[in-house]
Enzyme design. Sequence first.
Site, PDB file in Angstrom:
ATOM      1  N   GLY A   1      -5.443 -40.651  -0.138  1.00 23.28           N
ATOM      2  CA  GLY A   1      -4.522 -41.550   0.543  1.00 23.28           C
ATOM      3  C   GLY A   1      -3.639 -40.763   1.500  1.00 23.28           C
ATOM      4  N   LEU A   2      -2.529 -41.366   1.877  1.00 23.34           N
ATOM      5  CA  LEU A   2      -1.592 -40.695   2.789  1.00 23.34           C
ATOM      6  C   LEU A   2      -0.651 -39.862   1.927  1.00 23.34           C
ATOM      7  CD1 LEU A   2      -0.677 -40.236   5.677  1.00 23.34           C
ATOM      8  CD2 LEU A   2       0.801 -42.219   5.478  1.00 23.34           C
ATOM      9  N   HIS A   3      -1.079 -38.652   1.610  1.00 27.12           N
ATOM     10  CA  HIS A   3      -0.316 -37.770   0.717  1.00 27.12           C
ATOM     11  C   HIS A   3       0.653 -36.892   1.504  1.00 27.12           C
ATOM     12  CE1 HIS A   3      -3.144 -34.419   1.619  1.00 27.12           C
ATOM     13  NE2 HIS A   3      -4.020 -35.404   1.691  1.00 27.12           N
ATOM     14  N   ALA A   4       1.367 -36.025   0.805  1.00 26.53           N
ATOM     15  CA  ALA A   4       2.503 -35.287   1.370  1.00 26.53           C
ATOM     16  C   ALA A   4       2.187 -34.489   2.629  1.00 26.53           C
ATOM     17  CB  ALA A   4       3.113 -34.381   0.310  1.00 26.53           C
TER      18      ALA A   4
ATOM     19  N   ALA B   1       1.377 -36.722   5.649  1.00 29.14           N
ATOM     20  CA  ALA B   1       2.571 -37.543   5.903  1.00 29.14           C
ATOM     21  C   ALA B   1       3.622 -36.712   6.626  1.00 29.14           C
ATOM     22  CB  ALA B   1       3.128 -38.098   4.599  1.00 29.14           C
TER      23      ALA B   1
END
Length: 88
Positions: A13-16, A19
């Site tokens: 997913g849209l992880h750290a 992001a």
Amino acid sequence: MKQTTVKVIDPVGLHARPATVAVNAANKCKSDVNVAFKGREVNMKSIMGVMSLGIPTQAEIVISATGEDEEQAIAAIEEALRAQKVIE
């Protein structure tokens, strides 16, 4: 206002890490930049805001920008996320 809908393809997913790249790209823009997922919209210039959405893989998100450089803002963020192989 300009906006685009993109699909998250990263298995996590849209992880750290991606992001952070997206937030840094948004912070270089003068426009107000937001990201929306599941009816919630947050400021894309805030890493805590973006992470609070918990965006999973295969999610469709809407990135919007309002201001004098809105088209460049959308393009820069899309480019940053594509370079990280997060969106298609």
